[in-house]
Design a protein around this motif. Structure first.
Motif, PDB file in Angstrom:
ATOM      1  N   PHE A   1      33.578  30.132  53.891  1.00 18.78           N
ATOM      2  CA  PHE A   1      33.468  29.878  52.449  1.00 18.78           C
ATOM      3  C   PHE A   1      33.735  28.425  52.116  1.00 18.78           C
ATOM      4  O   PHE A   1      33.857  28.070  50.950  1.00 18.78           O
ATOM      5  CB  PHE A   1      34.445  30.761  51.666  1.00 18.78           C
TER       6      PHE A   1
ATOM      7  N   LEU B   1      36.918  31.663  42.400  1.00 12.94           N
ATOM      8  CA  LEU B   1      36.021  32.268  43.383  1.00 12.94           C
ATOM      9  C   LEU B   1      34.558  32.019  43.019  1.00 12.94           C
ATOM     10  O   LEU B   1      33.724  31.712  43.867  1.00 12.94           O
ATOM     11  CB  LEU B   1      36.312  33.765  43.485  1.00 12.94           C
TER      12      LEU B   1
ATOM     13  N   ALA C   1      37.852  40.135  45.888  1.00 15.08           N
ATOM     14  CA  ALA C   1      37.044  39.142  45.208  1.00 15.08           C
ATOM     15  C   ALA C   1      36.113  38.428  46.170  1.00 15.08           C
ATOM     16  O   ALA C   1      34.951  38.186  45.859  1.00 15.08           O
ATOM     17  CB  ALA C   1      37.957  38.134  44.515  1.00 15.08           C
ATOM     18  N   LEU C   2      36.624  38.128  47.354  1.00 13.51           N
ATOM     19  CA  LEU C   2      35.802  37.406  48.323  1.00 13.51           C
ATOM     20  C   LEU C   2      34.709  38.302  48.874  1.00 13.51           C
ATOM     21  O   LEU C   2      33.591  37.856  49.115  1.00 13.51           O
ATOM     22  CB  LEU C   2      36.681  36.885  49.470  1.00 13.51           C
TER      23      LEU C   2
ATOM     24  N   LEU D   1      41.686  33.164  39.038  1.00 15.93           N
ATOM     25  CA  LEU D   1      41.226  33.521  40.378  1.00 15.93           C
ATOM     26  C   LEU D   1      39.717  33.784  40.369  1.00 15.93           C
ATOM     27  O   LEU D   1      38.971  33.283  41.218  1.00 15.93           O
ATOM     28  CB  LEU D   1      41.983  34.752  40.870  1.00 15.93           C
TER      29      LEU D   1
ATOM     30  N   LEU E   1      44.707  35.918  36.731  1.00 14.55           N
ATOM     31  CA  LEU E   1      43.566  36.686  37.229  1.00 14.55           C
ATOM     32  C   LEU E   1      42.233  36.051  36.834  1.00 14.55           C
ATOM     33  O   LEU E   1      41.369  35.853  37.700  1.00 14.55           O
ATOM     34  CB  LEU E   1      43.650  38.133  36.746  1.00 14.55           C
TER      35      LEU E   1
ATOM     36  N   PHE F   1      52.683  38.124  31.802  1.00  9.55           N
ATOM     37  CA  PHE F   1      52.037  36.960  31.187  1.00  9.55           C
ATOM     38  C   PHE F   1      51.326  36.130  32.244  1.00  9.55           C
ATOM     39  O   PHE F   1      50.181  35.714  32.080  1.00  9.55           O
ATOM     40  CB  PHE F   1      53.084  36.089  30.487  1.00  9.55           C
TER      41      PHE F   1
ATOM     42  N   LEU G   1      43.698  41.461  46.294  1.00 11.91           N
ATOM     43  CA  LEU G   1      42.838  40.890  45.259  1.00 11.91           C
ATOM     44  C   LEU G   1      41.886  39.864  45.848  1.00 11.91           C
ATOM     45  O   LEU G   1      40.683  39.860  45.559  1.00 11.91           O
ATOM     46  CB  LEU G   1      43.700  40.212  44.190  1.00 11.91           C
TER      47      LEU G   1
ATOM     48  N   ILE H   1      36.473  26.877  52.635  1.00  9.23           N
ATOM     49  CA  ILE H   1      37.859  26.736  52.174  1.00  9.23           C
ATOM     50  C   ILE H   1      38.668  26.065  53.269  1.00  9.23           C
ATOM     51  O   ILE H   1      38.627  26.478  54.423  1.00  9.23           O
ATOM     52  CB  ILE H   1      38.443  28.117  51.824  1.00  9.23           C
TER      53      ILE H   1
END
Lengths: 490, 639
Positions: free
Chosen positions: A70, A180, B637-638, A176, A173, A167, B633, A72
């Motif tokens: 990816f 992505l 997501a990936l 994220l 989220l 919070f 998560l 990363i």
């Protein structure tokens, strides 16, 4: 060429945390000493970071493939924005450990584990040059803080910790998802690559919203701030210091590092909204602080007000203001850190934090009185101390393009003096109130020692901020290049 | 000269730090002697700076010295460069001279005055810090440093008013002073922001030529810009509507009242107006606002001073009133006349405060004029010195205040004479205030020193010791010769004006004919003497005329004694509504803002009831689930 320093700064505390976690038999005091030594060593090792690149580029870079498919990477580096914040973090950590001698008596080893893990996460947040890596550190620094509040906190700790958690998660989220999506779109999570990525205005809009929401919860920007007072009041002293000193800055740091350069169109478009919220935060936070009776709540709301100044400086999209904003992140860490430490010290003696319970401490605790007055003067921006320089630069820079916002924000300077001097007067002056006042001993040498570096820095920055600002400005200029271009196009 | 500048700032700071650190080990006498030696040295340095500037040609009388670069940010027209350094010119050196001169005398006086007080060394540490701040204010080479000193003197004032912090009133008064001053400081700040945007600099040395050039080219500045600075000046110099802090500031020790709240700090506003005189002149109607505010303040405070019982409060309102005169002069464009009154006022008001301190000292803290009387028999030297100070304040020739005040009234008259009808109002207010001033000065002296004693039977007042008497005598001499020595318009003897001329915007006003000048002077003298006589008569013996007057106008007399209820009005109109707003904001925050968040949270909690299963309180479990969640998560997501 890879420089291992940042890896060491993150890996060191993390390894020490693991070690402590794996030694359940270790007695409290050796565990605390080990934590102290590791944090001190980390601080010493972090100092070379301050030799930043004069052109505003990254130094101490470390780059290795991580999730190659990816794009990363495990990529680290610091510039003049990140380096002061990293050093602020490594400076506050040993102080927090020193302060814990006074109030953490149970689960000392676990306390050390949490602090060290948090330190690794926070350094990572400021050093990450890869979005996904940033996100990992971002979350990694929050979990220990959540536990610190939930386990070591006051009576309503569970509520406060859960609120803090919800919070934060609600904010992170969308972040994220946005990360992505961006990574998929660009095929890389490298910040330098992402900066070049052309994004349609529509895409920028929702990406900016997702990023900004996560960071504004952290700042916290009104109206997303209500978790902060609860978290502060319930957190142990160390938790409050780290929360106010470093965690909040992760929000403003994110706005500067990601929102402004990655989504310049959307940033400029939404700047008026953020400026307005910042000004509201400054004034509203100050009014709320004034209405509080609990010492920690006063400081908590004062943070809402002060961080409003930082957001104001960032979204004025002006070099002087934004440089002032970065300086103010450091300043707020010093002054609010000192204030929370001082309140923790008085709480250890009095077991109350109600302002009405105090009075006349200047007579019985003169050292405490001098320290509190100094920290207050720094906090309300009296010239000669650090806080003034930051506020001044933010306001004078903002005034150029947004005189109304700067004018309204200046009223916050006045309001800040009202509630902080109210706090000083209530604690130190007037007749003695609490019947046991005479039995509270003045600050001891451990307590003075741990406050001393904060005060030294307050004076140093107050009298000669150039050294720090010369480091901050070049990278700030880089961050603002894209949004400035957008502004000029308009 | 740069060494002189560095020492002028460095010595007081060093003394403050040294005494501050050692304050629990130093005796009052040691700390006081050290502080006095420092202040006297600073006076010597100021004299050195003065002689140096005198030796330079008139248009080159300024020296800039940079100590270090404070910051350098931005490029092009957004460049902000600030240096730490001094700017010595006739204006700043004049202020430095009387600050350190009068300051040294008050430091000396304080050694005896504070000898039996607890925390004497702490007092001197604050006093040294004050001197540092005040000198930074006037000598700083840019507006930023002036502001640094500006806030610094406010801070020292806060610390010194609240010196007896155990007393609720003192602590409260200190806070009030700081906050009211901060209102003004916000104005100063906004003025700086705007100045930087317009001119790209805050340096005195660059700003003044730029302003002068703009003025010569006929460029008008926004009046609001000048008013920003004016608001700042109003706060520091206790003008309407921000004067309320100064009378309360009398809770501080009396030498502090003399130094900070009479002779030096409160004149900082006038310094700022003088420093920015070209800016004010170029800013259209801004000066009119200054003039009318000054005249109104002079009259208003003069009235209140008529009926105060506390000797220090009489002097405090008198200070407010005299500062009003100085603002009036600035507003009329006569900046040099304003500075003249600043200097003479520093002499005679410091004298009056120190004299009242000697009285209070002799009476073991008694400040009520109605509990004094006949003190000239016990304190003949103090009474003599105070009388000179009061004559100077009342504007009786040949004492110092006569010359400077008469000059201000003369300018107001000249402006009206030259065809500005509004100036008749200003002149009238000034003359009326002069009459009031003579009246309350006589009242104070008569009640305190003349007539029969109203003291406690056990009270045996004694003259103050030598360290307190010497400053009184020196100031008495200065109050006698300080006026005629510095300026006498009718004889064209104006050394102070000529000295200051290169730094101030010139007064564009044709001089009055000589005969008119002499006539006005005689009028002012006669008014002063007449009202002094009336005041002395009303309050001598059993004060029969005064009582009769009070009975005739009970409401007015009540309003005067109640200080026109300004504090109460501010309380009702500003403080309480603001407190209510804060309480309202708190309710709003808890119920609405947090309520919304909690509502969302409850919804989320419903969804996530399952989460409770894992909430069993062990650290490891929490950590496990958090990390596991994050990884899951990420994976989702990936994928």
């Amino acid at each position: 060429m890879n420089d291992p320093l940042l890896v060491l700064l993150i890996g060191g505390p993390l390894a020490a945390a693991l070690l402590l976690a794996l030694l359940p038999g270790l007695r409290p005091e050796p565990a605390r000493l080990l934590t102290l030594l590791v944090t001190l060593a980390t601080f010493a090792a972090s100092l070379p970071l301050l030799a930043t690149d004069a052109g505003g580029g990254m130094t101490h870079g470390f780059d290795a493939p991580w999730i190659a498919e990816f794009g990363i990477r495990f990529s680290l580096g610091v510039d003049g924005i990140a380096a002061p914040l990293v050093v602020l973090t490594t400076l506050l950590m040993p102080l927090v450990v020193l302060a814990s001698y006074g109030h953490v008596h149970d689960r000392v080893r676990q306390y050390g584990v949490l602090l060290l893990a948090m330190e690794a996460g926070m350094i990572g947040v400021f050093a990450a040059q890869d979005l996904v890596l940033f996100y990992v550190f971002f979350e990694m620094s929050l979990v220990p803080l959540y536990l610190l509040i939930g386990v070591y906190g006051g009576a309503r700790r569970t509520y406060a910790a859960l609120k803090f958690f919800l919070f934060t998660v609600a904010g992170s989220l969308p972040l994220l998802l946005a990360i992505l999506w961006l990574v998929q779109r660009a095929g890389s999570a490298d910040l330098a690559v992402l900066k070049q990525l052309p994004l349609a205005p529509g895409e920028q809009g929702w990406l900016f919203a997702a990023f900004a929401a996560a960071f504004c919860v952290k700042v916290p920007l009104v109206p997303l701030h209500t978790w902060l007072p609860d978290a502060h009041v319930e957190a142990p002293t160390g938790g409050s210091v780290i929360l106010a000193g470093v965690t909040l800055k992760m929000g403003t740091y994110g706005l500067l590092r990601f929102c402004l350069p990655l989504f310049p169109d959307a940033s400029v478009r939404h700047a008026p909204l953020l400026l307005a919220l910042a000004v509201i935060g400054i004034l509203y936070g100050a009014l709320l602080a004034w209405a509080q009776k609990d010492l920690k709540k006063i400081i908590a709301y004062s943070s809402v007000s002060h961080l409003g100044f930082v957001v104001l400086g960032l979204f004025a999209v002006q070099t002087t203001a934004a440089s002032g904003a970065v300086l103010q992140m450091v300043n707020h860490g010093l002054s609010t850190g000192a204030l929370f430490l001082l309140i923790g010290m008085i709480y250890e003696r009095a077991h109350t934090r109600q302002l009405a319970d105090f009075g006349g401490l200047a007579r019985t605790m003169p050292r405490f009185a001098v320290c509190l007055v100094l920290a207050t003067l720094s906090s309300i921006g009296v010239p000669g101390l650090n806080g003034f320089v930051g506020e001044f630069l933010i306001l004078i820079g903002t005034w150029r393009d947004h005189p109304v916002a700067a004018g309204c924000a200046s009223v916050g300077v006045l309001l800040g003096a009202i509630y902080m001097l109210g706090l000083v007067k209530g604690l130190l002056f007037g007749p003695i109130v609490h019947p046991k006042t005479a039995t509270w001993r003045d600050l001891n040498s451990r307590e003075l020692l741990l406050l001393a570096p904060l005060f030294a820095l307050m004076f140093a920055i107050g009298f000669a901020p150039k050294a720090l600002l010369d480091r901050i400005e070049p990278p700030v200029q880089r961050m603002l290049e894209a949004p400035r271009l957008v502004q000029e196009r308009r | 000269m740069s060494t002189v500048g560095a020492l002028l700032l460095g010595l007081p700071l060093a003394a403050a730090t040294l005494i501050g650190i050692l304050h629990r080990r130093l005796s009052t006498r040691t700390a006081g002697t050290l502080a006095f030696a420092m202040a006297a040295t600073c006076f010597g340095l100021a004299v050195a700076a003065f002689t140096h500037l005198r030796g330079l040609p008139e248009d080159a009388r300024h020296v800039a010295a940079t100590f270090w670069s404070f910051l350098e940010l931005g490029r092009g027209d957004a460049a902000l460069t600030l240096d730490v350094g001094v700017w010595l010119d006739p204006l700043s050196v004049t202020w430095a001279l009387f600050i350190t001169g009068v300051g040294s005398l008050i430091f000396l006086y304080s050694i005896s005055y504070m000898e039996h007080e607890a925390g004497g060394a702490r007092y001197f540490a604050c006093l040294c810090l004050f001197l540092f701040s005040m000198l930074t204010l006037v000598l700083g080479k840019n507006l930023f440093l002036t502001f640094l000193g500006w806030e610094g003197v406010g801070l020292c004032s806060y610390l010194l008013i609240g010196f007896e912090y155990g007393k609720e009133t003192a602590a409260q008064a200190g806070r009030k002073a700081f906050l009211v001053n901060r209102i003004g400081d916000v104005g100063f700040l906004l003025g700086m922001f705007w100045t930087w945007k317009l001119f790209g600099t805050l340096e005195h040395g660059e700003l003044t030529p730029k302003l002068a050039a703009g003025l010569a080219a006929g460029i008008a500045l926004p009046p609001l810009l000048a008013l920003c600075y004016f608001v700042g000046a109003c706060g520091k110099s206790a003008q309407l509507p921000l004067f309320v802090w100064l009378p309360d500031a009398m809770a501080g020790p009396t030498p502090v009242s003399a130094l900070i709240h009479a002779a030096t700090m409160v004149t900082a506003g006038i310094y700022l107006l003088c420093r920015l005189s070209s800016l004010f002149v170029a800013a259209d109607w801004a000066l009119d606002v200054v003039a009318f505010t000054g005249a109104a303040t002079a009259l208003f405070a003069g009235l209140i001073a008529l009926r105060q019982r506390d000797i220090k409060r009489v002097l405090a309102y008198s200070t407010v009133s005299q500062l009003g005169y100085m603002f009036l002069a600035c507003g009329l464009g006569a900046f040099a006349s304003s500075a003249f009154h600043v200097v003479t006022h520093a002499f005679f008001k410091a004298l009056l405060f120190l004299g009242s301190g000697a009285v209070i000292h002799a009476l073991h803290g008694e400040q009520d004029l109605w509990k004094m009387g006949g003190l000239k028999h016990h304190l003949p030297k103090t009474a003599f010195a105070m009388r000179i100070g009061a004559f100077a304040l009342a504007g009786i020739a040949p004492f110092a205040g006569f010359f400077s005040k008469d000059e201000i009234l003369g300018v107001a008259f000249a402006r009206a004479y030259a065809g500005d009808p509004a100036c008749w109002v200003l002149w009238g207010a000034g003359v009326l205030t002069a009459a009031l001033t003579a009246f309350y000065s006589a009242r104070m002296i008569t009640l305190c020193f003349d007539g029969s004693s109203r003291l406690d039977a056990h009270s045996h007042p004694h003259e103050a010791p030598a360290p307190m008497a010497i400053p009184l005598n020196v100031l008495a001499v200065l109050s006698l010769v300080g006026g005629i020595g510095l300026g006498f318009e009718a004889l064209h003897w104006l050394p102070l004006h000529h000295w200051l001329a290169p730094t101030l915007a010139p007064l564009d006003l044709p001089p009055l004919p000589g005969a008119l000048l002499w006539g006005l002077m005689t009028l002012a003298f006669l008014i002063a003497v007449l009202f002094w006589r009336i005041g002395a008569k009303w309050y001598s013996g059993d004060c029969e005329p005064a009582r009769a007057a009070e009975l005739t106008f009970p409401r007015f007399a009540g309003a005067l004694a109640g200080r026109f209820f300004v504090d109460e009005i501010y309380g009702a109109l500003i403080v309480r509504p603001l407190r209510f707003l804060a309480a309202l904001a708190l309710q709003f925050d808890v119920r609405v803002v947090d309520g919304a968040a909690r509502g969302l949270g409850q919804f989320a909690a419903l969804v996530g009831t399952g989460v409770r299963i894992v909430q069993n309180g062990t650290v490891q479990r929490y950590a496990f689930w958090m990390v596991a969640g994050a990884i899951a998560l990420l994976w989702l997501a990936l994928g």
